[in-house]
Design an enzyme around this catalytic site. Structure first.
Site, short mmCIF file in Angstrom:
data_model
loop_
_atom_site.label_atom_id
_atom_site.label_comp_id
_atom_site.label_asym_id
_atom_site.label_seq_id
_atom_site.Cartn_x
_atom_site.Cartn_y
_atom_site.Cartn_z
CD GLU A 190 -1.86 -3.98 -5.84
OE1 GLU A 190 -1.05 -3.88 -6.78
OE2 GLU A 190 -1.51 -4.02 -4.65
CD GLU A 374 -1.19 -7.67 -2.34
OE1 GLU A 374 -0.19 -6.95 -2.57
OE2 GLU A 374 -1.86 -8.22 -3.22
C1 FCB Z 1 1.26 -5.72 -5.07
C2 FCB Z 1 0.74 -6.95 -5.79
C3 FCB Z 1 1.31 -8.24 -5.26
C4 FCB Z 1 2.77 -8.11 -4.89
C5 FCB Z 1 3.01 -6.90 -4.02
C6 FCB Z 1 4.44 -6.73 -3.57
O1 FCB Z 1 1.19 -4.62 -5.93
O2 FCB Z 1 -0.66 -7.02 -5.67
O3 FCB Z 1 1.06 -9.23 -6.23
O4 FCB Z 1 3.55 -8.17 -6.00
O5 FCB Z 1 2.59 -5.76 -4.68
#
Ligand code: FCB
Length: 470
Positions: A190, A374
């Site tokens: 990110e 994620e």
């Molecule tokens: C993302 C991050 C991860 C976590 C999630 C909820 O932005 O990559 O580390 O904190 O959000």
């Protein structure tokens, strides 16, 4: 029966009366064994042991120790104590039948200030990877999940072009040391958060707030990524190389031209800012109409380095943002009423994930294969009678997996999905207050309790595996 198969049997056979709110329909592509299902974590959020075995301070140690930066003054000092409990945590992965594990390496654990290897830190990750291999779990290692060594921040951090080269040195060391143990390398997690939250609005470490800083930091992050991809390819050719982008769905509050443009600009700022340089070798011009005067300094050859071919793209998705025009060039949020939200206040909107994925496939004709690296949600979970009934999460995961399936049906090449997160953990500026895990962590005792969502995922994965054996 081994302990692992006993645990699996327990998850595979819930009381007959209990309807399964999770398992996908038989027609779903999620049953395909080549679609990987895994869990994700990140070093600073789970490891603790911040001063052990030669680990140096990172920008998150500094930031979380600064009063007012993190909710309740929480820090990653102990976190889930994973540095000491890693074996039991990896056993949880097996018990829950996860097929892949995405974790991050802490840069400040593995190199000293002069860039020399720290053998003890490296040994930790080697042991972890070797154990994952023994267990037959696919390994996805992120090199940078936000924990920049503080000594590099002291020299300007990502505002200093030199940091991109130091990052390539770090990628070089890791890929020589861990060659053959990592199936898929991810350079950055990110970069939007590192650049915008870290240098643009100051909500994350290192806490600077200047629009010009954000675009320059982004440029150096992406440059570091491109340099690292080249090094990883040379040192560890058999592994896959990728990067992880958090993407945002922006929808218009009304069909008016101004609101539609505002929504498009939201997505330019969240998605095209990162994906255009990676996949087209240029920054989107509209970004600098939104933020006039913030063009970064780009040297000859940088954009070619940044656009180095990728084997895969990691996508992190959490929510959508409804916006309207701010009356000028930009957008303001227009939060809808009466929608479902999570403990973070984020709107639950699975269609946004499907629409982004199909949109990227239309926009980028060289879009690499995708992993959802994620997706998940926070809820205020607690253990009652030894159980955690996270009903909202079960529906959330099921609906987002269905959205991924829809994107696959529409022709997007998606190879897997990682739930965020394996464990409740240190949620950055929100500390331990927000619980994203499919496994509950009692921070007083460090006891882990798989939530109901984890049991249902495990049951599905066990069923899927049984089909192979049959
Ligand atoms: C993302 C991050 C991860 C976590 C999630 C909820 O932005 O990559 O580390 O904190 O959000």
């Amino acid at each position: 029966m081994t302990q692992d198969t006993a645990a699996a049997a327990q998850f595979a056979a819930p009381p007959a009366s209990q309807a399964d709110p999770f398992t996908p329909p038989a027609t779903s592509a999620l049953w395909r064994r080549d679609f990987l299902l895994g869990a994700a974590t990140a070093a600073y959020q789970i490891e603790g042991a911040v001063r052990e075995d030669g680990r140096l301070p990172s920008i998150w140690d500094t930031f979380s120790a600064t009063p007012g930066k993190v909710l309740a003054g929480d820090t990653g000092e102990t976190a889930c104590d994973h540095y000491h409990r890693w074996e039991a945590d990896l056993d949880l992965l097996t018990q829950l039948h996860f097929e892949a594990y995405r974790f991050s390496i802490a840069w400040p654990r593995v190199m000293d200030e002069a860039g020399r290897p720290n053998a003890k830190g490296i040994a930790f990750y080697r042991r972890l990877l070797e154990r994952l291999k023994e267990k037959g779990i696919r390994t996805f290692a992120t090199l940078y999940h936000w924990d920049l060594p503080q000594h590099l921040e002291d020299r300007g951090g990502w505002l200093n072009r030199d940091t991109a080269y130091r990052f390539a040195d770090y990628a070089d060391l890791m890929s020589r040391e861990l060659k053959g143990l990592v199936d898929s390398w991810m350079t950055l997690n990110e970069p939007w958060c590192s650049a915008y939250l870290g240098y643009g609005n100051g909500h994350h470490a290192p806490g600077l707030a200047n629009g010009r800083y954000a675009t320059q930091a982004m440029h150096h992050l992406l440059l570091g990524h491109g340099l690292a991809v080249t090094v990883l390819r040379a040192n560890d050719p058999a592994s896959a190389k990728g990067i992880v982008a958090n993407v945002g769905r922006g929808t218009a509050d009304s069909p008016s031209e101004a609101d539609v443009r505002a929504a498009r600009r939201f997505e330019v700022q969240h998605n095209a800012w990162i994906l255009d340089p990676l996949l087209k070798g240029e920054y989107p011009r509209e970004l600098f109409e939104l933020w006039p005067g913030t063009e970064p300094l780009v040297l000859d050859g940088d954009m070619e380095t940044i656009a180095a071919p990728l084997d895969f793209l990691g996508i992190n998705y959490y929510f959508r943002t409804n916006v309207k025009s701010d009356g000028a060039h930009g957008f303001v949020e227009a939060p809808p009423e009466g929608v479902e939200r999570t403990q973070m206040g984020w709107e639950v909107h699975p269609d946004g994930l499907r629409d982004l994925l199909t949109g990227f496939a239309r926009t980028y004709d060289n879009l690499p294969p995708i992993y959802i690296t994620e997706n998940g949600m926070a809820s205020d979970d607690s253990v009652r009678d030894g159980r955690v009934d996270d009903t909202q999460r079960i529906a959330f995961l099921k609906r987002h997996l269905a959205a991924v399936n829809e994107a696959m049906d529409a022709g997007v090449d998606i190879r897997g999905y990682f739930v965020w997160s394996l464990l409740d953990n240190f949620e950055w500026a929100f500390g331990y207050e927000r619980r994203f895990g499919v496994v509950h962590v009692d921070y007083g005792t460090q006891v882990r309790t798989p939530k109901r969502s984890a049991e249902l995922i495990a049951r599905f994965l066990a069923q899927r595996r049984a089909l192979d054996v049959a």
